[in-house]
Write a protein that holds these residues in place. Structure first.
Motif: not given
Length: 181
Positions: A47-65
């Motif tokens: 539901t949160r994703r369907a409203t446009g919330e980014p996946i990174a906020y939903l899973v709580g992390s993002r890969e960088f380098y």
């Protein structure tokens, strides 16, 4: 929008697929309580994703380098093209002397932390006006440094500084300390 249309279509298809229709209508009979909690959490995330919330906020992390960084709605999500800044500094940076880097608006700290880990001789100052963002950055620093596969003898250092309207840095201070902003 076309994105909303795709989401609506996917929802319609899931509801029409007999397996999911049966599962959804009999969920409480089919699943254990722990499974129901997990299914409920999953439905909330969808539901949160369907409203446009980014996946990174939903899973709580993002890969960088090639490192995982925690992200929250209090910080911006690192973009893949930001890694080009790290590549540029690594390629162009003078390794003969100690570089001094200032990361203004550090957010999750990806630039400051990555520079501290990738450059052997560097002094990094990470600044932000948000105490919440600095807390995320400090946490990311501790987690990323601890997760290094083979810690070197030199432990990277990042100085985290909160900037506010009372913080004053003289031009001379900045000019004498910082080479890359």
């Amino acid at each position: 929008s076309s994105r909303r249309d795709r989401i609506a279509l996917l929802q319609k298809m899931v509801r029409q697929w007999p397996f999911f229709r049966s599962l959804l209508s009999n969920m409480d009979m089919v699943m254990a309580k722990s499974d129901l909690a997990l299914a409920s959490r999953y439905a909330e995330l969808v539901t949160r994703r369907a409203t446009g919330e980014p996946i990174a906020y939903l899973v709580g992390s993002r890969e960088f380098y090639d490192r995982d960084f925690r992200v929250t709605p209090m910080v911006l999500i690192p973009r893949p093209e930001t890694e080009l800044l790290v590549d540029l500094v690594l390629r162009e940076g003078d390794r003969a002397h100690r570089l001094r880097i200032l990361d203004l608006g550090t957010g999750s700290g990806v630039l400051a932390i990555t520079m501290a880990l990738e450059l052997p001789r560097v002094d990094v100052t990470a600044t932000d006006v948000s105490p919440a963002a600095l807390a995320v950055a400090r946490g990311d620093f501790n987690e990323v440094v601890a997760a290094r596969p083979a810690p070197s003898t030199e432990v990277p250092v990042v100085d985290f500084v909160r900037l506010d309207n009372r913080t004053r840095y003289s031009d001379q201070f900045l000019m004498s300390r910082i080479e890359i902003v």
